[in-house]
Design a protein around this motif. Sequence first.
Motif, PDB file in Angstrom:
ATOM      1  N   SER A 179      -4.146  -2.405  -8.472  1.00 38.65           N
ATOM      2  CA  SER A 179      -3.685  -1.321  -7.858  1.00 38.65           C
ATOM      3  C   SER A 179      -3.358  -1.759  -6.781  1.00 38.65           C
ATOM      4  CB  SER A 179      -4.738   0.474  -7.497  1.00 38.65           C
ATOM      5  OG  SER A 179      -4.626   0.606  -8.282  1.00 38.65           O
ATOM      6  N   LEU A 180      -3.117  -3.518  -6.473  1.00 35.22           N
ATOM      7  CA  LEU A 180      -3.301  -3.623  -5.729  1.00 35.22           C
ATOM      8  C   LEU A 180      -1.802  -3.208  -4.234  1.00 35.22           C
ATOM      9  CD1 LEU A 180      -4.567  -6.012  -4.006  1.00 35.22           C
ATOM     10  CD2 LEU A 180      -3.210  -7.486  -5.140  1.00 35.22           C
ATOM     11  N   HIS A 181      -0.454  -3.071  -5.012  1.00 28.91           N
ATOM     12  CA  HIS A 181       0.877  -2.802  -4.514  1.00 28.91           C
ATOM     13  C   HIS A 181       0.155  -1.257  -4.334  1.00 28.91           C
ATOM     14  CE1 HIS A 181       2.342  -6.904  -5.584  1.00 28.91           C
ATOM     15  NE2 HIS A 181       2.004  -6.478  -6.824  1.00 28.91           N
ATOM     16  N   ILE A 182      -0.880  -0.344  -4.818  1.00 28.84           N
ATOM     17  CA  ILE A 182      -0.507   0.409  -3.970  1.00 28.84           C
ATOM     18  C   ILE A 182      -1.385   0.524  -3.235  1.00 28.84           C
ATOM     19  CG2 ILE A 182      -1.514   2.805  -4.745  1.00 28.84           C
ATOM     20  CD1 ILE A 182      -0.485   2.202  -7.619  1.00 28.84           C
ATOM     21  N   ALA A 183      -2.806  -0.003  -3.145  1.00 33.37           N
ATOM     22  CA  ALA A 183      -3.360   0.105  -1.577  1.00 33.37           C
ATOM     23  C   ALA A 183      -2.261  -0.860  -0.521  1.00 33.37           C
ATOM     24  CB  ALA A 183      -4.546  -0.918  -1.705  1.00 33.37           C
ATOM     25  N   LYS A 184      -1.796  -1.358  -0.641  1.00 34.71           N
ATOM     26  CA  LYS A 184      -0.991  -2.243   0.460  1.00 34.71           C
ATOM     27  C   LYS A 184      -0.063  -1.765   1.203  1.00 34.71           C
ATOM     28  CE  LYS A 184       1.664  -6.319   1.324  1.00 34.71           C
ATOM     29  NZ  LYS A 184       1.711  -7.488   0.875  1.00 34.71           N
ATOM     30  N   SER A 185       0.815  -1.050   0.008  1.00 35.01           N
ATOM     31  CA  SER A 185       1.558   0.186   0.756  1.00 35.01           C
ATOM     32  C   SER A 185       0.890   1.634   1.409  1.00 35.01           C
ATOM     33  CB  SER A 185       2.233   0.884  -0.164  1.00 35.01           C
ATOM     34  OG  SER A 185       1.642   1.480  -1.093  1.00 35.01           O
ATOM     35  N   PHE A 186      -0.262   1.642   1.261  1.00 36.67           N
ATOM     36  CA  PHE A 186      -1.474   2.972   1.854  1.00 36.67           C
ATOM     37  C   PHE A 186      -1.513   2.027   2.622  1.00 36.67           C
ATOM     38  CE2 PHE A 186      -1.962   5.420  -1.752  1.00 36.67           C
ATOM     39  CZ  PHE A 186      -2.293   7.199  -1.328  1.00 36.67           C
ATOM     40  N   LEU A 187      -1.883   1.130   3.017  1.00 36.61           N
ATOM     41  CA  LEU A 187      -2.210   0.484   4.303  1.00 36.61           C
ATOM     42  C   LEU A 187      -1.577   0.117   5.809  1.00 36.61           C
ATOM     43  CD1 LEU A 187      -5.200  -2.432   3.251  1.00 36.61           C
ATOM     44  CD2 LEU A 187      -5.793  -0.949   3.917  1.00 36.61           C
ATOM     45  N   MET A 188      -0.362  -0.346   4.798  1.00 35.92           N
ATOM     46  CA  MET A 188       1.145  -0.284   5.862  1.00 35.92           C
ATOM     47  C   MET A 188       1.700   1.192   6.398  1.00 35.92           C
ATOM     48  SD  MET A 188       1.392  -3.788   5.332  1.00 35.92           S
ATOM     49  CE  MET A 188       3.443  -3.903   6.890  1.00 35.92           C
ATOM     50  N   ASN A 189       1.471   1.856   5.617  1.00 30.60           N
ATOM     51  CA  ASN A 189       1.667   3.312   6.620  1.00 30.60           C
ATOM     52  C   ASN A 189       0.979   3.557   7.312  1.00 30.60           C
ATOM     53  OD1 ASN A 189       3.036   5.901   6.528  1.00 30.60           O
ATOM     54  ND2 ASN A 189       1.766   7.332   5.291  1.00 30.60           N
TER      55      ASN A 189
END
Length: 711
Positions: free
Chosen positions: A653-663
């Motif tokens: 889920s690394l890429h999903i977590a990263k998108s959350f943090l960028m948002n």
Amino acid sequence: MLCACSGEQFKLEEPIPQSPESLATRDFSASGISSRTGTGDWDSKLEDAQVDEAESTLKEALSLNYEEARALLGRLEYQRGNFDAALQVFQGIDIRLLSPRMSKAIAERTRPPRKSRSSRGRSVLTGVMSLHSVSLLLEAMLLKANSLAELGRVREAARECKIILDTVELALPHGIYGEIKEDGKLLEMFHRALELLPKLWLQAGSLDEAIAAYRRALLRPWNLDPQRLAKVQKDLASTLLYGGVEASIPSEFKPVGATFPESSNEESILLLFILMQKVLYGEIEWDPEIMDHLTFALTTSGHFESLADHVEQVLPGIYNRAERWYFLALCYSAAGQNRTALNLLKKVSGLSENNRKPHLASFLLGAKLCAQDPCESSEGINFSRRVIDVSLNQDAHMLGRAHKFLGICYGNAAIASMSDFERVALRRDSVNSLTHTLLTGTRDPEISFQLGLENAVQRNLTSAFEQAMLHSKMSAGSSARGWKLLALIASAEQRLLDAEAIVDLALDETGSVEQLELLRIKALVQIAQEQPKQAIETYRILLALIQGQGENHGNSIDEVEAERRLELEAWLDLAGLYSNHELWLDSDICLKKAKATKFYSARGWHETGRIFEAKEQYKEAIAAFAVSLSIVPDYVPSIVSTAGILLKMSNRSLHIAKSFLMNALRLEPTSHEAWLSLGHVYKMEGSMQQAADAFQAAHELKLSAPVLSFV
């Protein structure tokens, strides 16, 4: 024809000349005096002869009695401005002795005749004064009152004027329903006395007597013409409104079962409502004073929506469109309906008004209202720029206010901006506009506060503290939000002892609701100092005060909502504090209390998720964070926590977590939790330099993070 008290008639041998002179002069000419002596001789005779000799001449020439002769002579002296001489003449008339006879004459001669006894009706009038004689004496009384007023004896003048009203009221206790056809002058003298008496009492400083006189004029139908009646009603309303006395309506004037105003303010508003209805129905002419008085009355009593209703009822042509929209916008904004007010002000700046002269006040009010609503920041920028364009090199004050609102709107727009580049530009423009306002020489504590807030948000803490101190000094320490900003800036500089001292000082200078907010900041500062017991005691005091305030039913709706919000935040703060120390039972109790206050709270479900996360119940935590984001989709703490749970659950889920943090960082670039989690993501991806930069940003932001968000 002149009638003596005996009822005999003096027939004229030649027609009365049509002259603009007074009645007395016409009477003298009719009797032949002018033809015998000449005008110049008669004038010199009146100026040089004694009063008794003049009376004798008048009586012989006109067949007048003693009182009527004095009335005519006194009128001549009054018309010449000889008030002392006129008063001497009028003093010789014993009006108290004549008043009952005058009342009887008015009653008898204004009584409608009976057809069956018309022949006997004339005998009733034998020995009764004629209405002409009565009106002559009433005029003498009125001129005597005016003479006394001119000589500064106002109270005596009021008492003389009151005799006129007593005389007519005694004859006509139920009022006058029609014209007095035999002698219209009598009615005119009475109407003048009705208008004069309250003015004399006001001049004498007797407000209670003046109000009673106004009410007396309105209590019965006295056949006043609509414009005159409206004048009396307006004068009574203004006296009640600005007099500064509470004059309740006497009980004898209140019929059983009728509803009457309970205060002077209510009575004045009722009178002004009646006058506005008369204007709308065309019974009287438009009078701007009525609207001025009504505006003052309704604004001081807080009935802004009612005022807006009456402004909307004003017929077209009284105000132009821009003025009407501006007036209505002021009413609705004062009533708390800023959205309605803004919609009206947008009409003023619409295309239909482009060819008209710009309405500067409307643009400035629009900018002010938009500055209070972050969602209208772009519209506020447009309003402010239009004010600047119109006021450039003309009105320095308006220019300063426009730059102030422009700076606030730029700051609000920066918060809502989706682009980092645009956000930085808007914040720079905000500081520049607010600084420009200070350079114009405007001393406004609001500008210093906004500058301090903008610098604090941008973490320019030294400049922010200086501006916050300046704001506190300019407001003489009475600004609760100024104290709050100072405490938060001190906490962001990690001067926690100073922050607590500022809060303690502010608690003695602020009101009840502001004290509750400051107590919460104090508790958060104590938590930051790792003093959980002191923080729990502070929260206990805070919640006890909120409970005590809740029992006070006199609080406004805004105060009640602020107290409920602070109660919710206090329970959630305690839940987080207990969960940090793994006191799960106490934490659950606090959460239940918070949800009882407000179930659908983004932060409430976020704290629930954090407790599940601390217990390593990750699925339940994800569900709680999802509920939080369903309530507020852009709630940054829940976005960051969701990303953290995803990182703990699986590397996939690394890429999903990263998108959350960028948002999250797009929404709140100063979130050190988001930068810290992003650093972990970069580290897991193998991007060590980017991870180091993210960790560095997280460290610096945490060192400058306040215990509570600045905005």
